[in-house]
Structures are given as C-alpha cells and as structure tokens.
Design an enzyme around this catalytic site. Structure first.
Site, PDB file in Angstrom:
ATOM      1  N   PRO A  84       0.833  -1.213   0.000  1.00  0.00           N
ATOM      2  CA  PRO A  84       0.000   0.000   0.000  1.00  0.00           C
ATOM      3  C   PRO A  84       0.867   1.262   0.000  1.00  0.00           C
ATOM      4  O   PRO A  84       1.873   1.307   0.719  1.00  0.00           O
ATOM      5  CB  PRO A  84      -0.797  -0.109   1.310  1.00  0.00           C
ATOM      6  CG  PRO A  84      -0.585  -1.483   1.833  1.00  0.00           C
ATOM      7  CD  PRO A  84       0.634  -2.052   1.188  1.00  0.00           C
ATOM      8  N   GLY A  86       2.195   4.868   0.952  1.00  0.00           N
ATOM      9  CA  GLY A  86       2.122   5.636   2.201  1.00  0.00           C
ATOM     10  C   GLY A  86       1.995   4.753   3.431  1.00  0.00           C
ATOM     11  O   GLY A  86       1.614   5.222   4.503  1.00  0.00           O
ATOM     12  N   SER A  92       7.469   3.469  -2.404  1.00  0.00           N
ATOM     13  CA  SER A  92       8.185   4.323  -3.367  1.00  0.00           C
ATOM     14  C   SER A  92       9.604   3.808  -3.604  1.00  0.00           C
ATOM     15  O   SER A  92      10.117   3.909  -4.720  1.00  0.00           O
ATOM     16  CB  SER A  92       8.165   5.793  -2.950  1.00  0.00           C
ATOM     17  OG  SER A  92       8.964   5.996  -1.823  1.00  0.00           O
ATOM     18  N   ASP A 135      15.785   2.871   2.022  1.00  0.00           N
ATOM     19  CA  ASP A 135      14.669   2.127   1.427  1.00  0.00           C
ATOM     20  C   ASP A 135      15.068   1.537   0.076  1.00  0.00           C
ATOM     21  O   ASP A 135      14.827   0.357  -0.201  1.00  0.00           O
ATOM     22  CB  ASP A 135      13.457   3.049   1.216  1.00  0.00           C
ATOM     23  CG  ASP A 135      12.876   3.518   2.535  1.00  0.00           C
ATOM     24  OD1 ASP A 135      13.530   3.350   3.575  1.00  0.00           O
ATOM     25  OD2 ASP A 135      11.749   4.064   2.519  1.00  0.00           O
TER      26      ASP A 135
HETATM   27  C1  MEV Z   1      11.418   6.183   5.209  1.00  0.00           C
HETATM   28  O1  MEV Z   1      11.055   4.832   4.962  1.00  0.00           O
HETATM   29  C2  MEV Z   1      12.745   6.263   5.894  1.00  0.00           C
HETATM   30  C3  MEV Z   1      13.217   7.679   6.247  1.00  0.00           C
HETATM   31  O2  MEV Z   1      14.394   7.513   7.050  1.00  0.00           O
HETATM   32  C4  MEV Z   1      13.524   8.499   5.023  1.00  0.00           C
HETATM   33  C5  MEV Z   1      14.782   8.071   4.293  1.00  0.00           C
HETATM   34  O3  MEV Z   1      15.615   7.346   4.839  1.00  0.00           O
HETATM   35  O4  MEV Z   1      14.940   8.532   3.143  1.00  0.00           O
HETATM   36  C6  MEV Z   1      12.184   8.403   7.083  1.00  0.00           C
END
Ligand code: MEV
Length: 317
Positions: A84, A86, A92, A135
C-alpha cells in the site's frame, strides 16, 4: 509492438527495524526486505503514459527522474503493487528500484544491482528533496540491509554519497526472529515527515540530540541482533519509538498499535517515515500480536523476509 520490447521488473517492500529519520543525517539504520512486491512494466507507447493514461510527471517525480535520466520518450509504464502506498513499507523505494531495473533492461543496459540502487536512490532523493539510500537499497538488494553498520559481520555491498552525507551499505540474511506488521490504514507522506524533522533539527539542538540518541539505540539494537537477543532488541525498538515520537513522527493511531502489540511482544515501534503507515513488533507469539493489532483497528500480517531483491520478470505469455 513486439513482445521483446515489453520489460517487467519487480522489487520487494521493506520494514525499517531501527534508525529511520536519523539515517537521513548519515546515522546507521537497519531494514528487512519483505515478501510484498511492486512490479513495473515498460513498453513503447505513442506518448508517455502511466497505467494507460498520459502521465503528469509533476505528480510522479520518481518515474519522471528515471525516465528522463535515461533520455527516454514515448514510453508506457504500468504498475502493479502489493505494497500500500504511504504505508511505511517501501512502496516508493520498491517502485524506484523496479522501474530503474525495467528501464535499464529496456534501454539494453546490463542488470546490475549497484547501478539500479544508485538510480533508485537518486529518484527517491529527487522526489523527496532529502532522503537516505535506506529504502531503495533494501528494496534493491533484498534480505537485510544496514547503512553505516559499525561491525564486521555483514558484507559491504557499496557506498553512496550525497550532499556531504556518506553511507556504506551492507547486507546479510534476515535475523532468525519473528516480526509482525500492523498497518494503520493511514497514508503518510515521507517527504512531509522528512521535511518536518529537518525543520526541527535545523532549529533545535534538542532535536539533534534526539537524532544522536537514535544512533545510540540503533547500534545497541544491532549488537542484540548479532548475539541473537530478542529481549534486548525489543527494548531498543520500543526506545526508538519513543525517540521518534519526540521528533514528531508518530501519531495516536501508531501509538495505539504499538501499545496493543506490546502486550505480547519484546518491543514495537513505528516503521518508516511515520505519521500514519505501519508499526513493526518483535514477538514469539505472532498470532496473538496479530489479534491485538486487529482488535485495536490495525491490519496485521506476519513478516516473511524477501531473499531476492529486485529482479527482471519473465513476460506473461
Ligand atoms: C522512510 O522509509 C525512511 C526515512 O528515514 C527516510 C529516508 O531514509 O529517506 C524516514
């Protein structure tokens, strides 16, 4: 259109065990790829399209970056996702990785996870304004990926640098522990949460100290993973959740699911950017934790780690 001009690739989602947000500032973090995948198919089209309609690139900056970087035009993109958007589970990152792989294949470039990881990170950075490669690296390499891992029992895969921040990226198998996800059903924008933390750290040394504390907790948690100590890791996860809450990245729904999960868990925390999205709990009683999460309004599932990372898919016959 010949069938060999249609290319598909898929990449897994991820959960962050420790270190989100702080990793944007060059601190360590660790994530596990999960068996929910995002698939992208690319093919020649009369104009640039996304899922059958002309694409508005301003609303799809990840896709814009990858397509433009490869100087492509008249290309159709179709997406199919079990993650999902978000949800804090890497939709992403997986989109960026799968699309980078599909487009490289389409452009006749070799399948190379390091190059895919770089393209996917640049796409994420372009879209978010500020990002770490956490990510996109996890979605690309699969298994367990750590950034700036301070010990020597993981394999270093590559390093990345951006605007004065440097990350070494290491990989290993997933720890032999059981994790449960609880999805709040609330979509959250990583871009907005990363910007919120930046505003806070720009204006307050207290917030920067919290980022340093997240680093400490992350390294302690990594030590617990090394010695297979779920009790210690759980404590660090719950502590990390408290620190992330102080940074303003939690919300009532996340706190409710964390508290519910803690009834039968070693530890629990928000995972990913926060503000909605999901929690992750470490437990020996996954069914009970799933029930706890469900009874408190969340959508639970037991994590099955991904072992492959990004891959090219065979075209459907
Ligand atoms: C998002 O899944 C992880 C964050 O640390 C952003 C990032 O690392 O780019 C919040």
């Amino acid at each position: 259109m010949s069938d060999d001009s249609i290319v598909s690739a898929s990449a897994p989602g991820k959960l962050i065990l420790l270190g989100e947000h702080a990793v944007v500032y060059g601190k360590p973090a660790i994530a596990i790829a999960i068996d929910k995948r995002f698939e992208c198919t690319v093919f020649p089209d009369y104009t640039d399209t996304l899922n059958g309609i002309p694409i508005d690139y301003e609303h799809h900056p990840h896709i814009k970056y990858v397509v433009r970087k490869n100087s492509l035009a008249n290309i159709g993109v179709e997406t199919d996702s079990y993650i999902p958007s978000g949800s804090g589970l890497g939709s992403s990152g997986a989109l960026s990785s799968a699309l980078a792989a599909a487009i490289r294949e389409y452009a006749g470039l070799p399948f190379d996870k390091k190059e895919i990881a770089k393209d996917a990170f640049e796409a994420e950075y372009y879209a978010q304004g500020k990002a770490s490669p956490m990510d996109t690296s996890c979605c690309t390499f699969g298994r367990t990926v750590a950034l700036n891992y301070p010990f020597d029992d993981m394999n270093e895969l590559m390093t990345m640098e951006k605007n004065g921040k440097k990350w070494s990226i290491s990989g290993s198998d997933a720890p032999d522990m059981t994790f449960v996800i609880g999805y709040t059903g609330i979509k959250a924008s990583t871009t907005e949460l990363v910007a919120k933390v930046k505003r806070y750290t720009d204006h307050s040394t207290f917030a920067s100290d919290i980022v340093d504390e997240i680093e400490f907790v992350t390294i302690e948690g990594m030590k617990c993973i090394k010695r297979n100590d779920p009790v210690g890791l759980g404590k660090m996860m719950t502590e990390d959740h408290k620190l992330l809450s102080i940074l303003g990245t939690s919300c009532n729904e996340l706190n409710k699911l964390v508290n519910a999960a803690l009834m039968h868990s070693y530890g629990a925390k928000l995972t990913g950017a926060g503000g909605g999205g999901s929690i992750v709990a470490l437990t020996d009683e996954p069914e009970k934790v799933c029930e706890d999460i469900f009874l408190h309004g969340g959508l639970p599932f037991i994590v099955k780690p991904d072992t492959v990372g990004v891959r090219i898919e065979e075209p459907e016959q």
